[in-house]
Design a protein around this motif. Sequence first.
Motif, PDB file in Angstrom:
ATOM      1  N   THR A   2       0.835  -1.190   0.000  1.00 55.63           N
ATOM      2  CA  THR A   2       0.000   0.000   0.000  1.00 55.63           C
ATOM      3  C   THR A   2       0.871   1.243   0.000  1.00 55.63           C
ATOM      4  O   THR A   2       1.853   1.327   0.719  1.00 55.63           O
ATOM      5  N   SER A   3       0.488   2.225  -0.821  1.00 54.98           N
ATOM      6  CA  SER A   3       1.191   3.493  -0.849  1.00 54.98           C
ATOM      7  C   SER A   3       0.292   4.554  -0.235  1.00 54.98           C
ATOM      8  O   SER A   3      -0.863   4.693  -0.629  1.00 54.98           O
ATOM      9  N   CYS A   4       0.811   5.293   0.724  1.00 51.01           N
ATOM     10  CA  CYS A   4       0.042   6.343   1.394  1.00 51.01           C
ATOM     11  C   CYS A   4       0.798   7.652   1.313  1.00 51.01           C
ATOM     12  O   CYS A   4       2.015   7.683   1.354  1.00 51.01           O
ATOM     13  N   LYS A   5       0.044   8.715   1.256  1.00 48.16           N
ATOM     14  CA  LYS A   5       0.627  10.048   1.311  1.00 48.16           C
ATOM     15  C   LYS A   5       1.047  10.332   2.749  1.00 48.16           C
ATOM     16  O   LYS A   5       0.427   9.834   3.696  1.00 48.16           O
ATOM     17  N   PRO A   6       2.076  11.164   2.945  1.00 46.97           N
ATOM     18  CA  PRO A   6       2.497  11.504   4.299  1.00 46.97           C
ATOM     19  C   PRO A   6       1.343  12.022   5.174  1.00 46.97           C
ATOM     20  O   PRO A   6       1.254  11.669   6.350  1.00 46.97           O
ATOM     21  N   ALA A   7       0.451  12.816   4.606  1.00 48.86           N
ATOM     22  CA  ALA A   7      -0.680  13.338   5.392  1.00 48.86           C
ATOM     23  C   ALA A   7      -1.606  12.207   5.832  1.00 48.86           C
ATOM     24  O   ALA A   7      -2.151  12.244   6.940  1.00 48.86           O
ATOM     25  N   ASP A   8      -1.773  11.192   4.992  1.00 52.26           N
ATOM     26  CA  ASP A   8      -2.603  10.040   5.355  1.00 52.26           C
ATOM     27  C   ASP A   8      -1.976   9.253   6.500  1.00 52.26           C
ATOM     28  O   ASP A   8      -2.671   8.799   7.413  1.00 52.26           O
ATOM     29  N   GLU A  10       0.144  10.422   8.736  1.00 56.27           N
ATOM     30  CA  GLU A  10       0.048  11.238   9.942  1.00 56.27           C
ATOM     31  C   GLU A  10      -1.346  11.138  10.551  1.00 56.27           C
ATOM     32  O   GLU A  10      -1.499  11.028  11.766  1.00 56.27           O
ATOM     33  N   GLN A  11      -2.376  11.133   9.713  1.00 57.03           N
ATOM     34  CA  GLN A  11      -3.749  11.015  10.208  1.00 57.03           C
ATOM     35  C   GLN A  11      -3.985   9.653  10.854  1.00 57.03           C
ATOM     36  O   GLN A  11      -4.636   9.555  11.891  1.00 57.03           O
TER      37      GLN A  11
END
Length: 90
Positions: A2-8, A10-11
Amino acid sequence: MTSCKPADIEQKARDLINRARLTGPPVQLEELVKHLGLQLMAANLGDEISGVLVVKEGAGIIGYNRDQARVRQRFTIAHEMGHFILHHAA
């Protein structure tokens, strides 16, 4: 994987801390580990390995290098929890 954005990411971390009902720094990593149903194990991992996550049938153990500085151990535990949350947790 899975690839997640840094903001995701952090959330997800904030959500976990809130669900575990933990307050303010420092974050109580051992409580977060328990909340995720994981176990911690200090081990002699040599000079090259800081930690490892082993997951089998949804249950997991985080092994961390007992010979490294406590600040490095905390980083490693948090790092391995991140792997569990992003790749194994439902």
